[in-house]
Scaffold this active site. Structure first.
Site: not given
Ligand code: PBG
Length: 327
Positions: A197, A250
């Site tokens: 991520k 992601k």
């Molecule tokens: C929680 C999380 C996030 C997303 C999914 N889980 C936001 C972040 O990490 O700031 C982002 C998903 C999206 O942008 O659609 N940590």
């Protein structure tokens, strides 16, 4: 002279369908839902047209409608009424996500319910772990956060979640969650790890939807540097060692190279997250008449599959289900 003519196999739609390499099916899609405790009715998210924050009852209705259209899994995010510095509502048995899991499971028992395991929506400071904040300096404490994440995961499993999906990016959280789930008797609850991520600007609209923007600092001390591909492979390897059942990359489109390498290297059930910013860009362009929303969305989802995704988390899941049905 023999001629090689690739166009021979492109002549008609039926011929093209015979030689198509990559299938895309509605069962590949995971539909994210935002369930909120601070609203009394469906509240649209302005930066994500078509997406709304829902009450628990509305989430169950939305899940049932999606199920009827062929969608087989949802991913839940919660917006609690109370935030604090221990993210108490993230692991409260009566918390918003825990209630939503029960409501969805009772409305649509066969729906695969996945819960996002993170603390950012539940922390007053908006970070994904326990944080020490002094002015601009934010220190997110790794090991202290693991205990809270594990508690959140166990509370989701206790509510009936089939799969828990840690998205916090603390080191060692998959192992901590697996141990806690097993200890609590949830050996069959699977872990979908947000393994690679990245610290991405494409999450902007999500933070409106989930009310989870950090109040100070950013997430770069725990989410990955967009420049690093080899490190992504190491992150995925660690999560698999720690017993992740599925791994996720992601964001999606800007990281197709990572997705491809992860699938090639590990051959694990692999998910990709078509994130909020990617979704919002297409919506904005389509609203201006600059892009064909349906064609671009379907091409994007197909590209994820071609690059190795087994599963795609997408806000466009219900639209895509309809478009797939229409053929
Ligand atoms: C929680 C999380 C996030 C997303 C999914 N889980 C936001 C972040 O990490 O700031 C982002 C998903 C999206 O942008 O659609 N940590």
């Amino acid at each position: 002279m023999l001629s090689r003519r690739p166009r021979r196999l492109r002549a008609t739609p039926v011929l093209r369908s015979l030689v198509r390499e990559t299938p895309l099916a509605v069962s590949d899609l995971i539909y994210p839902l935002f369930v909120s405790e601070v609203i009394t009715r469906r509240t649209p998210v302005s930066s994500m047209p078509g997406v709304a924050q829902l009450t628990v009852e509305e989430a169950a209705q939305e899940a049932a409608a999606a199920w009827a259209e062929g969608v087989r899994s949802v991913l839940l995010f919660g917006i609690p009424a109370e935030k604090d510095e221990q993210a108490s509502q993230a692991y409260a048995s009566g918390g918003i996500v825990q209630r939503a899991v029960r409501a969805i499971k009772s409305a649509v028992p066969q729906m695969i319910v996945i819960t996002d395991v993170c603390l950012c929506e539940y922390m007053s400071h908006g970070h994904c772990g326990i944080a020490q904040i002094e002015g601009d300096h934010v220190e997110v404490l790794n090991d202290a956060s693991l205990e809270l994440l594990a508690r959140a995961a166990v509370s989701h499993a206790a509510a009936g979640a089939d799969i828990v999906a840690p998205s916090d990016m603390m080191d060692g959280r998959v192992a901590a969650i697996r141990l806690a789930l097993d200890d609590a008797g949830f050996e069959n609850t699977a872990i979908l790890s947000y393994a690679a991520k990245f610290a991405s600007a494409f999450y902007g609209p999500f933070r409106d939807a989930a009310d989870s923007a950090p109040q100070a600092g950013d997430r770069r001390s725990y989410q990955m540097d967009p420049a690093n591909a080899l490190e992504a492979l190491r992150e995925v390897a660690l999560d698999i060692e720690e017993s992740a059942d599925m791994v996720m990359v992601k964001p999606g489109l800007p990281y197709l190279d990572i997705l491809w390498r992860v699938k090639e290297r590990f051959e694990m059930p692999t998910a990709v997250y078509h994130v909020s910013g990617e979704y919002a860009m297409v919506k904005a362009a389509a609203a201006n008449g600059w892009l064909d929303e349906r064609a671009v969305t379907m091409e994007t989802l197909l590209a994820f599959k071609r690059a190795g995704a087994d599963l795609i988390v997408t806000y466009a899941a219900r639209d895509a289900a309809r478009w797939l049905r229409e053929g």
